[in-house]
Write a protein that holds these residues in place. Structure first.
Motif, PDB file in Angstrom:
ATOM      1  N   MET A   1      33.175  37.774  52.150  1.00  0.00           N
ATOM      2  CA  MET A   1      32.730  36.452  52.598  1.00  0.00           C
ATOM      3  C   MET A   1      31.307  36.521  53.150  1.00  0.00           C
ATOM      4  SD  MET A   1      34.651  33.761  55.075  1.00  0.00           S
ATOM      5  CE  MET A   1      34.066  32.078  55.263  1.00  0.00           C
TER       6      MET A   1
ATOM      7  N   GLU B   1      33.853  25.831  46.194  1.00  0.00           N
ATOM      8  CA  GLU B   1      33.304  24.758  47.036  1.00  0.00           C
ATOM      9  C   GLU B   1      33.591  25.000  48.520  1.00  0.00           C
ATOM     10  OE1 GLU B   1      33.502  20.911  44.035  1.00  0.00           O
ATOM     11  OE2 GLU B   1      35.346  21.690  44.913  1.00  0.00           O
ATOM     12  N   ARG B   2      34.746  25.564  48.809  1.00  0.00           N
ATOM     13  CA  ARG B   2      35.071  25.831  50.221  1.00  0.00           C
ATOM     14  C   ARG B   2      34.173  26.938  50.785  1.00  0.00           C
ATOM     15  NH1 ARG B   2      41.504  25.819  51.180  1.00  0.00           N
ATOM     16  NH2 ARG B   2      41.118  24.268  52.774  1.00  0.00           N
TER      17      ARG B   2
ATOM     18  N   ASN C   1      37.718  32.698  43.913  1.00  0.00           N
ATOM     19  CA  ASN C   1      39.159  32.490  43.651  1.00  0.00           C
ATOM     20  C   ASN C   1      39.999  33.675  44.120  1.00  0.00           C
ATOM     21  OD1 ASN C   1      38.959  29.993  42.522  1.00  0.00           O
ATOM     22  ND2 ASN C   1      38.742  30.755  40.411  1.00  0.00           N
ATOM     23  N   GLU C   2      39.382  34.848  44.116  1.00  0.00           N
ATOM     24  CA  GLU C   2      40.144  36.060  44.462  1.00  0.00           C
ATOM     25  C   GLU C   2      40.535  36.096  45.935  1.00  0.00           C
ATOM     26  OE1 GLU C   2      37.754  39.362  43.253  1.00  0.00           O
ATOM     27  OE2 GLU C   2      37.973  38.905  41.109  1.00  0.00           O
ATOM     28  N   PHE C   3      39.739  35.465  46.813  1.00  0.00           N
ATOM     29  CA  PHE C   3      40.091  35.580  48.231  1.00  0.00           C
ATOM     30  C   PHE C   3      40.158  34.266  48.995  1.00  0.00           C
ATOM     31  CE2 PHE C   3      35.909  35.332  50.434  1.00  0.00           C
ATOM     32  CZ  PHE C   3      35.041  35.464  49.349  1.00  0.00           C
ATOM     33  N   ILE C   4      39.668  33.174  48.415  1.00  0.00           N
ATOM     34  CA  ILE C   4      39.739  31.876  49.097  1.00  0.00           C
ATOM     35  C   ILE C   4      40.729  30.970  48.352  1.00  0.00           C
ATOM     36  CG2 ILE C   4      38.437  29.799  49.762  1.00  0.00           C
ATOM     37  CD1 ILE C   4      37.462  32.084  51.366  1.00  0.00           C
ATOM     38  N   LYS C   5      41.589  30.315  49.101  1.00  0.00           N
ATOM     39  CA  LYS C   5      42.531  29.367  48.484  1.00  0.00           C
ATOM     40  C   LYS C   5      41.810  28.057  48.159  1.00  0.00           C
ATOM     41  CE  LYS C   5      46.700  30.543  51.097  1.00  0.00           C
ATOM     42  NZ  LYS C   5      47.635  30.007  52.099  1.00  0.00           N
ATOM     43  N   PRO C   6      42.096  27.465  47.020  1.00  0.00           N
ATOM     44  CA  PRO C   6      41.603  26.097  46.798  1.00  0.00           C
ATOM     45  C   PRO C   6      42.540  25.107  47.510  1.00  0.00           C
ATOM     46  CG  PRO C   6      42.857  26.839  44.903  1.00  0.00           C
ATOM     47  CD  PRO C   6      42.867  27.989  45.893  1.00  0.00           C
TER      48      PRO C   6
END
Lengths: 283, 288
Positions: free
Chosen positions: B1, B43-44, B30-35
């Motif tokens: 991050m 985007e997050r 996508n591998e570590f942050i949830k949509p």
């Protein structure tokens, strides 16, 4: 009488954040304010006007320290140099407790100057709790950790945010600075019920509450501290007071800061919810 | 991050589409942050990336109005981005964000071409003001304490908040003009919507560039207010000598050896300077 074991200062009432645009008004007019919260890092300097103003404020008011850069959730060890500076300030302010955030913000000596969310894992809870214990032991003052607002969640998380907060404070045996605005912001960004959060943290550990305004964008809410407190947050605050009892409360207003009188008026709205709850309980 | 947060934004203030290793940033996010139902993982993560850069650029924007005026608003933002990408913050406080800017401008002068020397002077001058604002004040030495020691053995320290600057341009007067212009602009815009993004702000009337001249400046504070004071060459040389650890006698002798002025009663002049500097609180014992 304290509302709970970590709330020995419930006579503190409603405070506001000490901010530069209000210095002159406060020093000249000496308005009646229950207490001021200072951002510790703004006064962790070696001299000059910041410390002069602080000393003048300390002559008249009760001051509580609130930090933004201890990064209790960091995987790195806490900076001993930083702790020394905090402690020097603690001796100056005699803060009855101090708070910082349940977050991380630096890595390999580089600082983001942000309150970054953590993966809610048992390993992270253990590390964070150890950091809090170390800080508390070194600083010799009770610590309350504050829940942050967030815009991202991690796949690695093993529990909800409120379970994580509970796990950390129980392991660290510390207090909670419950930011009800942050709970609301995160609940909207992550689709959870903010009342589930409030109902499921250890209420007896809540030593302070934060309220603030936020900004709503099309797809998310940002914790901007640049507005009056919005109705859903006041409702959450009322519920929080019902759960935790009379608790030192502080309004944060950090951007587009209006006059001192306006900020103070907004903060004092909190009294209405405290008194409502107090009268209901008495009846 | 952290690597995502620190990576500079695109020209349109968005997160870069490629990760530092060349992979798609969307795939990595996508591998570590949830949509969620409104925002993708990318985007997050981008919210944090943007907030970081807006915060640090805003900070440098506020701390360096003079440098900004010299290089221009757009070029300043590119310069500041390059600087922070090379030298990210290593301090808990944003106060120290500009501490390596002088070094950066010396290493990469192309960012300020064709005004490299003027820009460097201004960056040094503006950093000196940060130091003057809240650096430590050590216990002052009085004239009585100074007089008790023979000049040959007397070594005097200068306050940690004091900076001695030898400049090639009159950046002190230029900055005053810039600040006056900013205050005037703020008054003009007081009734308009405030925009927090620096690059969205309005065009301002130009201030004439400073002329090239040798300026010797002390940046200091008095009663916790910031001041800058021009010094004569000999006075500046004496203070520089003291700062370098020379005895008062050697600092004065070296300063006067290079002086071209012959019609001055130097004993009286030096006494007067020391009296003034002592009254301003500039003297302290030397740090061990």
């Amino acid at each position: 009488m304290p509302a709970n074991a970590f709330n020995n200062f419930n006579d503190y009432g409603i405070g506001i954040g000490l901010r530069v645009p209000h210095y002159r008004h406060i020093l000249e007019k000496k308005p009646v304010v229950d207490w001021f919260e200072i951002i510790s890092e703004n006064f962790m300097v070696d001299g000059g006007r910041p410390l002069q103003v602080l000393d003048q404020i300390l002559e008249q008011y009760r001051v509580v320290q609130h930090g933004v850069a201890m990064y209790l959730g960091s995987a790195d060890r806490l900076s001993r140099d930083h702790l020394k500076k905090v402690k020097r300030l603690v001796k100056r302010t005699n803060t009855p407790w101090l708070s910082d955030h349940l977050c991380w913000g630096s890595v390999d000596g580089r600082y983001t100057h942000d309150l970054l969310p953590m993966p809610y894992t048992f390993a992270a809870a253990k590390t964070t709790a150890a950091n809090i214990r170390e800080a508390s032991d070194y600083l010799e003052v009770p610590i309350c950790v504050e829940n942050v607002s967030s815009y991202a969640e991690f796949h690695a998380s093993e529990m909800t945010e409120w379970e994580f907060l509970s796990e950390v404070v129980e392991r660290a045996n510390c207090g909670i600075l419950l930011d009800v605005n942050n709970i609301y912001v995160s609940s909207q960004n992550h689709n959870f019920d903010p009342y589930d959060y409030l109902n499921n943290v250890p209420h007896y550990r809540v030593g302070q509450i934060h309220i603030a305004g936020h900004s709503k964008f099309e797809k998310y809410i940002l914790d901007t501290h640049d507005h009056p407190v919005l109705d859903p947050v006041w409702k959450l605050y009322a519920h929080a007071i019902k759960l935790v009892g009379r608790t030192a409360t502080l309004l944060e207003w950090d951007d587009r800061i209006p006059t001192f009188a306006e900020v103070h008026r907004e903060a004092l709205k909190a009294n209405q919810f405290v008194e409502d709850q107090f009268q209901t309980a008495a009846a | 991050m952290a690597s995502a947060v620190f990576r500079p934004l695109t020209a349109r203030d968005r997160m870069q589409p490629r990760w530092s290793d060349g992979r798609s940033a969307r795939t990595v996010a996508n591998e570590f942050i949830k949509p969620n139902d409104r925002l993708s993982s990318f985007e997050r993560l981008e919210i944090y990336n943007r907030v970081y850069w807006f915060r640090v650029l805003d900070c440098l924007y506020d701390d360096y109005p003079g440098l900004r005026a010299i290089v221009g608003e757009k070029k300043f933002l590119r310069l500041a981005t390059a600087y922070l990408a090379k030298y990210p913050s290593v301090s808990f406080t944003l106060r120290n964000l500009g501490q390596r800017l002088e070094q950066f401008l010396r290493e990469e002068p192309s960012w300020t071409a064709p005004n490299e020397i003027l820009a460097l002077d201004m960056a040094r001058f503006e950093w000196a003001q940060v130091i003057a604002f809240d650096n430590a004040e050590r216990p002052r030495l009085t004239m009585d304490e100074i007089s008790d020691t023979p000049p040959g053995r007397l070594r005097i320290g200068l306050q940690p908040y004091l900076s001695l600057l030898e400049l090639n341009y009159a950046v002190d007067r230029f900055l005053l003009a810039i600040k006056k212009r900013e205050a005037d602009t703020l008054r003009d815009e007081a009734s308009n919507t405030f925009e927090s993004m620096p690059h969205l702000q309005r065009r301002k009337r130009p201030v004439r560039r400073p002329k090239q001249e040798q300026v010797r400046l002390v940046v200091h504070r008095h009663d916790n207010l910031l001041y800058y004071k021009r010094l004569e060459p000999e006075a500046f040389a004496i203070l520089r000598g003291l700062q370098q650890g020379k005895s008062v006698e050697k600092a004065c002798a070296a300063a006067l050896a290079n002086s071209k002025r012959r019609d001055v009663d130097w004993v009286s002049q030096i006494q007067e300077w020391f009296h003034d500097w002592s009254a301003l609180g500039w003297f302290c014992s030397r740090a061990r």
